[in-house]
Enzyme design. Structure first.
Site, PDB file in Angstrom:
ATOM      1  N   ASP A 221       0.956  -1.187  -0.130  1.00 39.00           N
ATOM      2  CA  ASP A 221       0.013   0.066  -0.033  1.00 39.00           C
ATOM      3  C   ASP A 221       0.839   1.067  -0.010  1.00 39.00           C
ATOM      4  O   ASP A 221       0.489   2.231  -0.591  1.00 39.00           O
ATOM      5  CB  ASP A 221      -0.749   0.001   1.348  1.00 39.00           C
TER       6      ASP A 221
ATOM      7  N   GLU B 175      -4.926   9.231   4.872  1.00 40.27           N
ATOM      8  CA  GLU B 175      -5.183  10.096   5.921  1.00 40.27           C
ATOM      9  C   GLU B 175      -4.012  11.090   6.047  1.00 40.27           C
ATOM     10  O   GLU B 175      -3.089  10.761   5.635  1.00 40.27           O
ATOM     11  CB  GLU B 175      -5.300   9.134   7.100  1.00 40.27           C
TER      12      GLU B 175
ATOM     13  N   ASP C  72      -2.805  12.740  22.151  1.00 38.63           N
ATOM     14  CA  ASP C  72      -1.623  12.463  21.286  1.00 38.63           C
ATOM     15  C   ASP C  72      -1.746  13.164  19.925  1.00 38.63           C
ATOM     16  O   ASP C  72      -0.790  13.449  19.372  1.00 38.63           O
ATOM     17  CB  ASP C  72      -1.203  10.989  21.261  1.00 38.63           C
TER      18      ASP C  72
ATOM     19  N   ALA D  37      -7.559   1.572   7.100  1.00 44.10           N
ATOM     20  CA  ALA D  37      -6.267   2.027   7.469  1.00 44.10           C
ATOM     21  C   ALA D  37      -5.662   2.387   9.026  1.00 44.10           C
ATOM     22  O   ALA D  37      -6.446   1.929   9.866  1.00 44.10           O
ATOM     23  CB  ALA D  37      -5.451   2.880   6.405  1.00 44.10           C
TER      24      ALA D  37
ATOM     25  N   MET E 184      -8.609   3.178  11.548  1.00 42.30           N
ATOM     26  CA  MET E 184      -9.238   1.885  12.154  1.00 42.30           C
ATOM     27  C   MET E 184      -8.674   1.445  13.527  1.00 42.30           C
ATOM     28  O   MET E 184      -9.258   1.085  14.290  1.00 42.30           O
ATOM     29  CB  MET E 184      -9.548   0.776  11.354  1.00 42.30           C
TER      30      MET E 184
END
Lengths: 278, 278, 278, 278
Positions: free
Chosen positions: B70, B140, B169, B181, B184
């Site tokens: 990926d 993302e 964080d 990705a 999740m």
């Protein structure tokens, strides 16, 4: 929880805030008026203009008072040379470890000077490759990828048995005391400090099924980094960081000595949860 | 989803694995036998010993094939100079973006060369302080503290309205494609790519009530770092990292151009979820 | 969001509380003073001692005002004979659907009577075995085991394709409006009402990997009960319950008619989240 | 974990499945060949056509074998008159309590007949309004709303101190043994059975901040239903249900007698987690 009295107090204060230094001066004066001998950590003492003592040499104190937040307490426990009870005056954000508010410390300290009880909190001993020891953790140890968004592969063993293997950003090994700190942010349960257990909490696990696990505090925990070429950090109580890499094994067990907290009235575990979390 | 045919193919392969380089050689031969003109990314071409083309100059390709995981696809989309459809041959770990397995790519590619459809996936445009643009994100964008276990304070605005302010964080802003990705792992829901939305997912929030939020893809999202002295990283698709700090505002909106994926039979969204996650 | 004016208002009030009935009397007087014709739901009218109208016959009202909590609004939408805008005066617990507080409704209603805009919220059409239709859901439909702690086995299909099969106490199918209600308690994300999507949220799934899924509102959703001998309930908006059993298929799609809410100033989605959840 | 030998075995088998009854016949024959005296639960005995013994009268058995699933074991522990070790032959779905597979029980039972060790698992004593006692729970006690989607209001006290008050569908009080059962579906952590603790896990809490809490097994837990007019069920191990209502207080403490499980080789806690959950 034996009752104890106080002759000499070590003071450990944050020294990066002018306000805290001023408050610390007043605190010293207050304690002197109460006929208590005091000594101050070196860095803060310098700012105040008095002679200080390195924390590691505060061996003759009956009690240590910290002025700051939870971080100040955690660092104090990392450096204290022996089992000295600690109480924190809060001058930071929401704190789970600091039990006295700056606004009314006089009343509380007068009571403590006369007599106090101690709450023993289990700590974690951390060892890298059966060699280097890190300071014992009062809250938690975090193993975290050095390259955000590139996950580690971790193998977890409890008492020599493989419990799980999973990909994640990292893992938290927390004490019950630490269950309301970073562990909670990562989804871990709240654990009553009277439960003799440690918590394993995965951070951003790729496997959807990865769960928090509560294991007996008498267990030996081993965590092995098994992915090729990956680097990670081991962070003790958010204060002390150590680099590790592929093949390294980090082991955990109950530390020989607990952290000693002075018990402050009305500051029990569930009151704090209700006040600070709910 | 228009039907398209192929004359020239760009090949972009990982060049840090001898095995992948060997497979790429065979792939080129296979495509030549099919009377397809090919060009290879410069780094891999060098290892093979042929003349390559920088990805940014692959302007005349009808299609790009990646060989890797990926990550290889995500980097390809960051560098491609224009809207070229991409299909990935998987030679990595579990992949959600690579639709063809190395073992039987010939059959699939023969079909694609003849004719293929394109699946358009929304991307995120990322902008720092209304100035510097980062490559559009297919999966993302992560905003993450640079000092693990020291949390950021984030202010989130959607279309100019403050939605929340919280300590964590970090935060993930994901496309539906990215919902399977990193998002999740941090607890975000799965979002069907046909839903016109982005996902906001907090990472290790201190506030217990912080939740994932699904917002329309037409929204303008602003994230402001509001804690004194804190440093953070902005990471696009786990590939490109940029440092930010207190006071910086990172803005997000739908990118003008989507990512174009070649549709491969049997590789729809829900089949992949069942196969790879359940 | 067209602007509308008001001549006749239907009032639908809880009739199990003497306090609400008293307030409703005052509300009627207030509206009469504003030269608005009113009609009241039959049950409440009886308690007040005036002639009422069954909700199903409130066809000539330009607006409906509910007095109660979210449940009163949800029931109103189940029974209203046609597309009439509704606004709720809150006399219950925390409400996401009631936009006016009892304390200062006069100011708000004066504005609304003069002119108001409407917010259209997607609803779910629910169908059992392609036959019996339940009232369209404004918040959510819950499918839940009738025997607590004995789980159902559910098969979920989206547009004819199996998405997952899992054991659980049940499943929630929610609208974006419902994402801040029961769905949230079960761990679902918050979904902006402008996102054209529905939410699938498992309730106490045995499979650790079961996740919330966000799917396009144009989808056809089928949920099949596949475990031998199991009974379950289908509950619409927490108001209407229907028994189902092994082999039954419950289908969902976007309802033809949305729920029409009167827009009240300062009561947008994110303000409510900040005020009520954070 | 003392070593024990076997002269007489009680057999408790599901009697709603012809297949299990046939297998039970074979099991009896096998045990007779091994010179073990057997007695069978009344209901199954009737189906087989022999004389049976009510479970409550199996006082002279050295061991009980169940044939069925986890439910059969849980019911057995509810009814056994005294502390008799139990081992389960699995003829159901995934089981955490049944340690022997139907396919190869002979080998395992031969070993056990000769000698076995016992694993003691903490149970929960449940009491309603300081009066009625329910059977001790091996897995968990669930308090659940009787009207789905209408939440209860619960007040939780530990050792007389209020820990929290929240709205939810219900709450689970689980033993470590039960941490891999229903508690896990509701989001609870996995708890090693060697940890002396119980788990409190909210079910669909409305308060986003409600968390699982791990408390010492020596605690007294009280749960009070405080919402007007609400009805609920108390369900022990998914087997025994009791209605409760507003004002009722359900108390929990460690049961005097643990559940005794025969230890089966290779069936330790972490092996099962890896095999059954990951």
């Amino acid at each position: 929880m034996s009752k104890l009295t106080v002759n000499k107090i070590g003071i450990i204060a944050r020294y990066d805030s002018q306000e805290i230094i001023q408050e610390t001066k007043k605190l010293i004066k207050f304690l002197e008026n109460e006929n208590i001998e005091t000594t101050i950590n070196k860095e803060t003492a310098e700012k105040i203009g008095v002679k200080g003592t390195p924390i590691k040499q505060m061996t003759d104190c009956d009690l240590v008072i910290t002025v700051g937040g939870d971080g100040t307490i955690l660092r104090t426990f990392h450096e204290l040379p022996q089992q000295i009870p600690v109480v924190g005056i809060n001058k930071g954000e929401v704190g789970f470890l600091t039990d006295i508010e700056m606004d009314n410390y006089k009343k509380e300290l007068k009571k403590i000077i006369k007599e106090f009880k101690v709450d023993k909190r289990t700590r974690l001993e951390v060892n890298i490759n059966q060699g280097e020891k890190l300071p014992p953790a009062t809250n938690e140890v975090v193993i975290l990828t050095s390259e955000p968004a590139k996950m580690l592969k971790l193998r977890v063993l409890v008492d020599g048995k493989e419990v799980e293997k999973f990909g994640a950003d990292g893992i938290i090994i927390a004490t019950p005391t630490g269950s309301t700190a970073y562990s909670m942010s990562a989804g871990g349960p709240i654990v009553d400090p009277k439960v003799e257990a440690f918590l394993l909490v995965p951070i951003a696990p790729y496997k959807l099924s990865a769960r928090s696990i509560v294991i007996p505090s008498k267990s030996n925990i081993e965590i092995e980094l098994i992915r090729k070429g990956k680097h990670a950090k081991v962070i003790v109580d958010g204060q002390k960081t150590k680099k590790v890499e592929e093949g390294d094994i980090i082991t955990f067990k109950e530390a020989e000595n607990p952290a000693l907290f002075v018990k402050v009235e009305g500051q029990d575990f569930y009151s704090k949860i209700k006040e600070k979390l709910m």
